[in-house]
Motif scaffolding. Structure first.
Motif, PDB file in Angstrom:
ATOM      1  N   LYS A   1       0.850  -1.187   0.000  1.00 14.59           N
ATOM      2  CA  LYS A   1       0.000   0.000   0.000  1.00 14.59           C
ATOM      3  C   LYS A   1       0.884   1.235   0.000  1.00 14.59           C
ATOM      4  CE  LYS A   1      -3.994   2.151   0.375  1.00 14.59           C
ATOM      5  NZ  LYS A   1      -5.000   2.073  -0.706  1.00 14.59           N
TER       6      LYS A   1
ATOM      7  N   SER B   1      -1.516   8.702  -2.461  1.00 14.21           N
ATOM      8  CA  SER B   1      -2.002   8.378  -3.805  1.00 14.21           C
ATOM      9  C   SER B   1      -1.342   9.251  -4.862  1.00 14.21           C
ATOM     10  CB  SER B   1      -3.526   8.548  -3.877  1.00 14.21           C
ATOM     11  OG  SER B   1      -3.882   9.892  -3.556  1.00 14.21           O
TER      12      SER B   1
ATOM     13  N   ALA C   1       6.110   1.669  -1.239  1.00 16.26           N
ATOM     14  CA  ALA C   1       4.851   1.091  -0.785  1.00 16.26           C
ATOM     15  C   ALA C   1       5.100   0.296   0.483  1.00 16.26           C
ATOM     16  CB  ALA C   1       4.253   0.204  -1.874  1.00 16.26           C
TER      17      ALA C   1
ATOM     18  N   GLU D   1       3.089   1.381 -10.268  1.00 19.09           N
ATOM     19  CA  GLU D   1       2.404   0.252  -9.650  1.00 19.09           C
ATOM     20  C   GLU D   1       3.401  -0.516  -8.783  1.00 19.09           C
ATOM     21  OE1 GLU D   1      -0.417  -2.861 -11.639  1.00 19.09           O
ATOM     22  OE2 GLU D   1       1.626  -3.706 -11.599  1.00 19.09           O
TER      23      GLU D   1
ATOM     24  N   ASP E   1      -0.795  -2.086  -5.659  1.00 17.23           N
ATOM     25  CA  ASP E   1      -1.339  -0.754  -5.421  1.00 17.23           C
ATOM     26  C   ASP E   1      -0.725   0.195  -6.442  1.00 17.23           C
ATOM     27  OD1 ASP E   1      -2.884   1.173  -4.280  1.00 17.23           O
ATOM     28  OD2 ASP E   1      -1.486   1.624  -2.647  1.00 17.23           O
TER      29      ASP E   1
END
Length: 819
Positions: free
Chosen positions: A288, A292, A313, A369, A387
């Motif tokens: 995660k 964003s 992430a 990604e 994610d």
């Protein structure tokens, strides 16, 4: 019940019956029961299980073939004895009683005991046969003891019965708690395991007798670790008790396991151990990105490969389960940027793939990604295990150096071009919004000899004529700097080729002499000459040859141009002789085909040599023919050798003569006077009495007017000159004295005229002044009048001032004071 019968022939027939009793028999013995004709003495103490058994039966059995078997009366019959371990009562424990039928009770029988522990642990009453245990026994140390009993005559110690063995067993009690021999324990179990998953098995041991009672019967239970784990009571296997135990929430558990004997009932002993259980990781968490959208910036002056930013992430899993792979999946900056993963920090690193330009594009967007490469199929439903995040990159303006239009420049210029000739123009511009003007310069380290200079508009010009034959190419650099900027410069390579001009005359390719035989035939070619030219003519180069005008009509040689840049030299006559002329010089004019054409005159040397009949050269040396005396080379060498030998003899003779000369100074053993050679030292005054002994300088022979030479050894002794006398004390002329001695030294015929030092350390006998030295003045009391020093001239004026009337007046004053 087991029966063991032993037979022995001796004092009467004695049969011994050993009865092994079980737990039930022990209980009946404890209650005082009697079987058959057996009688058992029983003590009231509850831990004693002794017994005495006497049998007086006679049984008959019919054997095979009608044989009648007789069973004799037993002498000794006793139980197998038991003793409770760890007995701590005040009295010794009665183990049992031994009795023989031959014992009439009159004290003539003595019982003796031998074997393990006899006399130390077990003692026997030799009259009654009672056996007692005097020490506390531990079954875990020794479970049983083997003893031997025997009845002997008290007075003679002769055995009345054969010895018989019996066993005393130590009866176990629950006195040892269970122990975990390998604790503490460490175990691992995957997180999210199902309920009942086996973790590990723990095992305890109990030192008590497992065959007797429940002392060694163990039951396991968990004291700490509920409700996460449980343990099987009989096996000690630890299992998970809760589902979905998450390592990310809690990784380690401390579990305490108890083992209790007596089947776990009250009164049993127990032991515990610790078990550290660690949950191992499984990939149950997807990666995660914390954000964003990420914002980054890059300056336009950054070069390709430089880092722009990083992002990572988060994955709470460990090891391979927590690995995250990154990749760019979309965006308008995919051609300008690239992504890599840092192997240590596991971060996604964004780097420049191409250099960005603020004036062209000022922002870029990328989509990244992050995904797990290792996915556990059991948890696919918990996915997806990836994610995405968006990166916005802004380009920052930077004061960039000027940029040349071309990456490099190549120009040409003719050699010998005059100073100031234009070579070529370079151009650079400021790509920034300000578009400032640009200044050009040539770094001196690229043009050390300063052949070129550059103008403000980028035109390169020559500073002096160039020579292609010296340096055909000039490789320089030109730097452009923005005026008013941060003095950042950009350099570009400039290659300047010097074009060739026909400015070099041709010359012979080789300068070797031409050897020609004396008997050469007319018309023969003796040499073919060729030429070279430093100019760059390549395949178009061509040379023509001709004789110089001053030898164009000579009668000895001619030249033919072969029209292939070579020429042949011919002989015109015969009869050449080395005695007449051994060398001929033939000037040849060479022309090239350049524009303008260049020519030069080169001289060809032709030497006449002696040859044999086959025209093979024998000798080209002419010296033997031109010597007027007609001497050969060998004769000349012999003469020179004789001269050298004569010179060596002369040099050797002179050296030997010099070695035979006697030394200038003769040192005799009796001549121990000191010779003072240096007179530049100044004395220490009145108090200097330690420098040297001045008395050695006094020469009594000086009074006669004759001073012997010290630099030679005299062969003759000359008489004293009559004209030399002792000067009067008050009329001494020192200058005349010194001049006289110099004249004598110059006219002395006994030695060569060497330079020598004459020492005058003697004032003469009867001199009132005595020695001029102050060495002895400290210890000498003299009333001499030193006024006569005034008449010695200006050289002694200072001495006269020191020792004259002034000193006398001072002395008079001192005398007055003393009086």
């Amino acid at each position: 019940m087991a029966v063991l019968i032993a037979k022995r022939q001796g004092f009467g027939l004695l049969r011994v019956l050993l009865v092994l009793l079980g737990v039930s028999v022990l209980c009946s013995v404890a209650l005082g029961t009697r079987k058959g004709h057996a009688t058992l003495d029983h003590r009231s103490h509850r831990h004693r299980h002794p017994g005495h058994l006497s049998l007086h039966r006679h049984r008959q059995r019919t054997g095979k073939e009608g044989q009648v078997l007789h069973r004799s009366k037993r002498g000794w019959v006793w139980n197998q004895f038991f003793v409770i371990e760890e007995y701590t009562g005040p009295d010794p424990v009665l183990v049992g009683r031994l009795h023989s039928d031959v014992d009439k009770g009159d004290g003539t029988i003595k019982y003796i005991l031998s074997g393990e522990g006899a006399g130390t642990i077990f003692v026997i009453d030799d009259k009654t046969g009672n056996i007692h245990a005097t020490k506390t026994l531990d079954r875990e140390e020794q479970a049983q003891y083997t003893l031997t009993a025997q009845a002997v005559a008290r007075d003679t110690n002769e055995p009345l019965e054969p010895p018989s063995e019996f066993i005393v067993k130590v009866q176990d009690i629950n006195d040892n708690p269970p122990e975990f021999l390998h604790g503490p324990y460490y175990a691992r179990v995957p997180e999210m395991s199902n309920v009942g998953t086996s973790v590990m098995q723990v095992t305890a041991t109990d030192a008590d007798d497992p065959t007797y009672g429940n002392s060694a019967r163990l039951v396991y239970s968990i004291l700490q670790g509920q409700p996460y784990f449980s343990v099987e009571p009989q096996t000690g296997i630890i299992r998970t008790a809760l589902p979905n135990m998450d390592r990310e929430a809690r990784q380690e558990y401390d579990v305490v396991i108890q083992a209790k004997d007596m089947g776990g009932h009250m009164g049993g002993l127990s032991g515990t151990t610790e078990v550290k259980i660690t949950l191992t990781d499984v990939n149950d968490n997807p990666p995660k990105f914390p954000q964003s959208v990420y914002t980054m910036s890059v300056s336009e002056d950054k070069v390709a490969g430089e880092e722009v930013g990083r992002l990572k992430a988060k994955d709470p899993d460990m090891g391979d389960n927590g690995l995250v792979n990154y990749r760019l999946i979309d965006g308008d900056g995919m051609s300008m940027f690239e992504l890599s993963t840092n192997s240590e920090t596991r971060e996604a690193v964004i780097k420049l793939k191409k250099q960005v330009d603020f004036e062209t594009k000022r922002s870029y967007t990328l989509k990244v990604e992050g995904s797990n490469p290792h996915i556990d199929p059991r948890f696919l439903a918990w996915g997806p295990y990836k994610d995405e995040a968006t990166i916005k990159i802004s380009v920052e303006d930077a004061d960039e150096p000027p940029v040349f239009i071309a990456s490099s420049y190549t120009f040409e210029v003719e050699e010998n071009a005059p100073r100031g000739t234009p070579v070529g123009r370079v151009h650079a511009k400021d790509t920034d919004v300000a578009n400032n003007p640009v200044r050009y310069m040539i770094p001196r380290y690229t043009d050390v000899d300063q052949f070129f200079s550059i103008s403000e508009d980028g035109m390169i010009i020559t500073n002096r004529p160039l020579d292609r034959e010296t340096q055909p190419w000039h490789n320089i650099s030109v730097s452009a700097t923005e005026i008013g900027g941060h003095h950042q410069d950009t350099k570009v390579r400039v290659n300047i080729k010097v074009k060739d001009v026909n400015d070099n005359s041709p010359e012979f390719a080789t300068n070797n002499e031409v050897h020609m035989c004396e008997n050469v035939a007319p018309g023969k070619v003796i040499e073919t000459v060729s030429a070279v030219d430093k100019d760059e003519m390549a395949h178009r180069q061509h040379f023509t040859f001709s004789l110089a005008p001053e030898v164009a009509h000579n009668q000895n040689f001619s030249l033919k141009d072969n029209r292939d840049s070579t020429a042949s030299i011919y002989v015109l006559r015969k009869g050449f002789s080395r005695l007449t002329q051994d060398v001929y010089y033939l000037p040849i004019e060479i022309n090239d085909n350049g524009f303008p054409s260049m020519s030069s005159t080169n001289t060809l040397t032709i030497r006449v040599c002696s040859c044999d009949s086959k025209d093979s050269i024998l000798s080209c040396n002419v010296e033997p023919y031109v010597l007027p005396a007609g001497l050969s080379t060998g004769a000349l060498i012999a003469i020179l050798a004789c001269i050298v030998i004569l010179l060596a003899i002369v040099v050797l003779f002179v050296a030997l003569r010099r070695q035979k000369k006697e030394p200038l100074i003769v040192f005799e053993e009796e001549d121990i006077r000191e010779n003072i050679i240096t007179y530049d030292d100044e004395g220490g005054g009145e108090e200097d009495t330690e420098a040297f002994d001045i008395a050695t300088l006094q020469n009594p022979d000086g009074a006669n007017g004759f001073l012997p030479r010290k630099d030679i050894k005299p062969e003759l002794q000359y008489p004293i000159r009559p004209g030399v006398g002792r000067p009067a004390p008050n009329s001494v002329d020192v200058d005349d004295f010194i001049k006289t001695r110099i004249a004598e030294a110059d006219g002395d015929p006994t030695a060569p005229p060497y330079d020598s030092i004459q020492i005058y350390g003697y004032e003469g006998r009867g001199s009132l002044a005595g020695s001029l030295s102050s060495l002895e003045s400290v210890t000498t009391e003299s009333d001499l009048d030193y006024d006569y020093l005034q008449s010695w001239g200006p050289r002694f004026r200072k001495l006269a001032d020191l020792y004259g009337t002034k000193d006398c007046s001072v002395l008079d004053e001192d005398d007055g004071e003393d009086s």
